[in-house]
Scaffold this active site. Structure first.
Site, PDB file in Angstrom:
ATOM      1  N   LYS A  81      60.462  52.050  61.061  1.00  0.00           N
ATOM      2  CA  LYS A  81      60.301  50.744  61.091  1.00  0.00           C
ATOM      3  C   LYS A  81      59.444  50.344  62.355  1.00  0.00           C
ATOM      4  O   LYS A  81      58.439  49.548  62.420  1.00  0.00           O
ATOM      5  CB  LYS A  81      60.857  49.537  60.214  1.00  0.00           C
ATOM      6  CG  LYS A  81      61.197  49.841  59.515  1.00  0.00           C
ATOM      7  CD  LYS A  81      61.995  49.814  58.130  1.00  0.00           C
ATOM      8  CE  LYS A  81      63.860  49.658  58.960  1.00  0.00           C
ATOM      9  NZ  LYS A  81      64.377  50.458  58.937  1.00  0.00           N
ATOM     10  N   THR A  82      60.168  50.558  63.103  1.00  0.00           N
ATOM     11  CA  THR A  82      60.065  49.856  64.584  1.00  0.00           C
ATOM     12  C   THR A  82      58.499  50.531  65.293  1.00  0.00           C
ATOM     13  O   THR A  82      58.325  50.122  66.444  1.00  0.00           O
ATOM     14  CB  THR A  82      61.314  49.765  65.601  1.00  0.00           C
ATOM     15  OG1 THR A  82      62.205  49.259  65.399  1.00  0.00           O
ATOM     16  CG2 THR A  82      61.310  49.284  66.901  1.00  0.00           C
TER      17      THR A  82
ATOM     18  N   ASP B  51      62.163  42.026  64.318  1.00  0.00           N
ATOM     19  CA  ASP B  51      62.868  42.878  63.744  1.00  0.00           C
ATOM     20  C   ASP B  51      64.491  41.947  62.524  1.00  0.00           C
ATOM     21  O   ASP B  51      64.727  41.199  62.477  1.00  0.00           O
ATOM     22  CB  ASP B  51      63.785  42.988  64.727  1.00  0.00           C
ATOM     23  CG  ASP B  51      64.455  45.133  63.981  1.00  0.00           C
ATOM     24  OD1 ASP B  51      63.812  45.531  62.427  1.00  0.00           O
ATOM     25  OD2 ASP B  51      64.515  45.791  65.150  1.00  0.00           O
TER      26      ASP B  51
ATOM     27  N   THR C 201      66.112  45.668  56.053  1.00  0.00           N
ATOM     28  CA  THR C 201      66.539  47.300  56.117  1.00  0.00           C
ATOM     29  C   THR C 201      67.201  46.656  54.663  1.00  0.00           C
ATOM     30  O   THR C 201      67.523  47.554  53.959  1.00  0.00           O
ATOM     31  CB  THR C 201      67.889  47.681  57.208  1.00  0.00           C
ATOM     32  OG1 THR C 201      68.182  45.953  57.454  1.00  0.00           O
ATOM     33  CG2 THR C 201      67.901  48.071  57.452  1.00  0.00           C
TER      34      THR C 201
ATOM     35  N   ARG D 295      65.781  59.148  62.140  1.00  0.00           N
ATOM     36  CA  ARG D 295      66.443  58.737  64.127  1.00  0.00           C
ATOM     37  C   ARG D 295      68.209  60.236  63.528  1.00  0.00           C
ATOM     38  O   ARG D 295      68.499  60.182  64.914  1.00  0.00           O
ATOM     39  CB  ARG D 295      67.569  57.102  63.859  1.00  0.00           C
ATOM     40  CG  ARG D 295      68.613  57.265  64.973  1.00  0.00           C
ATOM     41  CD  ARG D 295      68.923  55.754  64.526  1.00  0.00           C
ATOM     42  NE  ARG D 295      67.824  54.788  64.925  1.00  0.00           N
ATOM     43  CZ  ARG D 295      68.141  53.639  64.260  1.00  0.00           C
ATOM     44  NH1 ARG D 295      68.319  53.146  63.569  1.00  0.00           N
ATOM     45  NH2 ARG D 295      66.377  53.444  65.007  1.00  0.00           N
TER      46      ARG D 295
END
Ligand SMILES: Nc1ncnc2c1ncn2[C@@H]1O[C@H](COP(=O)(O)OP(=O)(O)OP(=O)(O)O)[C@@H](O)[C@H]1O
Ligand SMILES: [Mg+2]
Length: 329
Positions: free
Chosen positions: A61-62, A106, A155, A214
């Site tokens: 997302k980031t 965020d 999230t 990640r």
């Protein structure tokens, strides 16, 4: 516990973070859509519509937010829902934006209600109300701000209020990656880090990364350490397997906390249903973390079901521990 596997390491992530659409692997549908909207907005010399990105941690997302700002050739300012205390914090940020800039928020589902409501007029009409002067002279003035793009990441899309959600023109849900896509990501990361890896090694890491880039990158890093100490710096399938076993990451990609959650439901709660709070106390992890980080993957992989009464361990969960599920009536 292997919390380092799931928690972000800023410096390391920065190095591996793709900065252009071409380098972003997977999520093809979303990428195609976003590239199209960027192109359309650029052709019209318009500002990109507000974008909502949702999905479990570590799926990009980031990363996508930075890519969008880069593709639009605008500045990006970043903040996070919980750190904005009051509407005036937001006013400062909003007035500092230039035309077309991206404001990235965020954890947007964790924004306070008053701040959220303040954002509505900014998103819709690019105006904000600010209070000037104090005491009896205090009055509110309406101020125009530059048209901007809000990119919200969450999230927990379900926790976003309906009015907030409806103000995003482009809503995108990121899904877990399949092993083949993760394999490409692992190989790309290895080449950036200058690590030698065989196809089998990359696939081993990919298939044990809970569908999450990640985690794949973090496991690659651990496998690299292992290869450096135990072998000739080459990550083979065998070596990756040994390195991941050492980290208690099993062949299905489940880690210790996943297994603890499942065995807790089975052993302490008779297979469920069990409420999130009882489970949280029992496994010693925060309810939010269980819901945001662990459960989505366990549900997707068919180990866990979420029902109105609580969480239930599935037959697959029993099989995982070599147990026979209780007979159903
Ligand atoms: N599609 C992708 N291709 C290559 N690398 C990726 C991709 N998606 C994510 N990554 C890598 O995974 C790391 C984590 O991604 P990112 O920080 O964007 O996740 P996130 O969805 O914002 O997570 P969080 O919810 O925890 O903020 C990035 O540093 C990047 O290197
Ligand atoms: Mg992020």
């Amino acid at each position: 516990m292997n919390n380092e596997i799931i928690t972000p390491d800023q410096e390391f992530e920065q190095k591996l973070r793709p900065s252009r659409f071409e380098d972003f692997t997977g999520q093809e549908k979303i990428i195609e859509r976003l590239e199209l909207f960027v192109q359309a907005a650029r052709q019209r010399e318009d500002v990109l519509d507000h974008v909502l990105l949702s999905g479990p941690p570590g799926l990009g997302k980031t990363t996508l937010s930075y890519i969008l700002a880069e593709a639009m050739d605008v500045n990006i300012k970043c903040t996070s829902g919980p750190v904005i205390d009051k509407p005036s914090d937001l006013a400062g940020l909003l007035t500092s934006l230039e035309r077309g800039d991206v404001l990235f928020i965020d954890e947007i589902h964790r924004m306070q209600r008053a701040v959220e409501e303040y954002l509505y007029s900014a998103m819709e009409d690019f105006v904000i109300d600010i209070v000037i002067d104090q005491g009896p002279n205090a009055r509110s003035v309406r101020l125009n701000i530059q048209p901007f793009t809000l990119i919200g990441a969450t999230t927990r899309a379900g926790m976003l209020s309906a009015p907030m959600r409806s103000r995003f023109g482009l809503v995108n849900r990121l899904d877990y990656y399949d092993a083949l896509t993760l394999c490409k990501i692992v190989k790309r990361s290895a080449s950036i880090l200058g690590v030698e890896i065989e196809d089998g090694g990359a696939m081993e890491i990919a298939s044990r990364s809970r569908g999450t880039p990640r985690i794949a990158n973090n496991l690659l890093r651990r496998a690299r350490d292992y290869a450096q100490v135990k072998a000739d710096n080459i990550i083979t399938a065998d070596l990756a397997d040994q390195a991941l076993n050492l980290l208690d990451i099993d062949g299905d990609g489940l880690e210790e906390m996943d297994k603890r959650i499942l065995s807790c439901i089975i052993e302490k709660f008779g297979g469920g249903p069990v409420g999130i709070n009882s489970m949280s106390v029992s496994v010693g992890e925060e309810a939010d973390t269980i819901e945001e980080v662990y459960e989505p993957y366990l549900i997707q992989e068919g180990y866990l079901q979420r029902t109105a009464q609580g969480r239930i361990a599935t037959d697959r969960a029993y099989a995982k521990f070599g147990l026979v599920p209780p007979a159903k009536d």
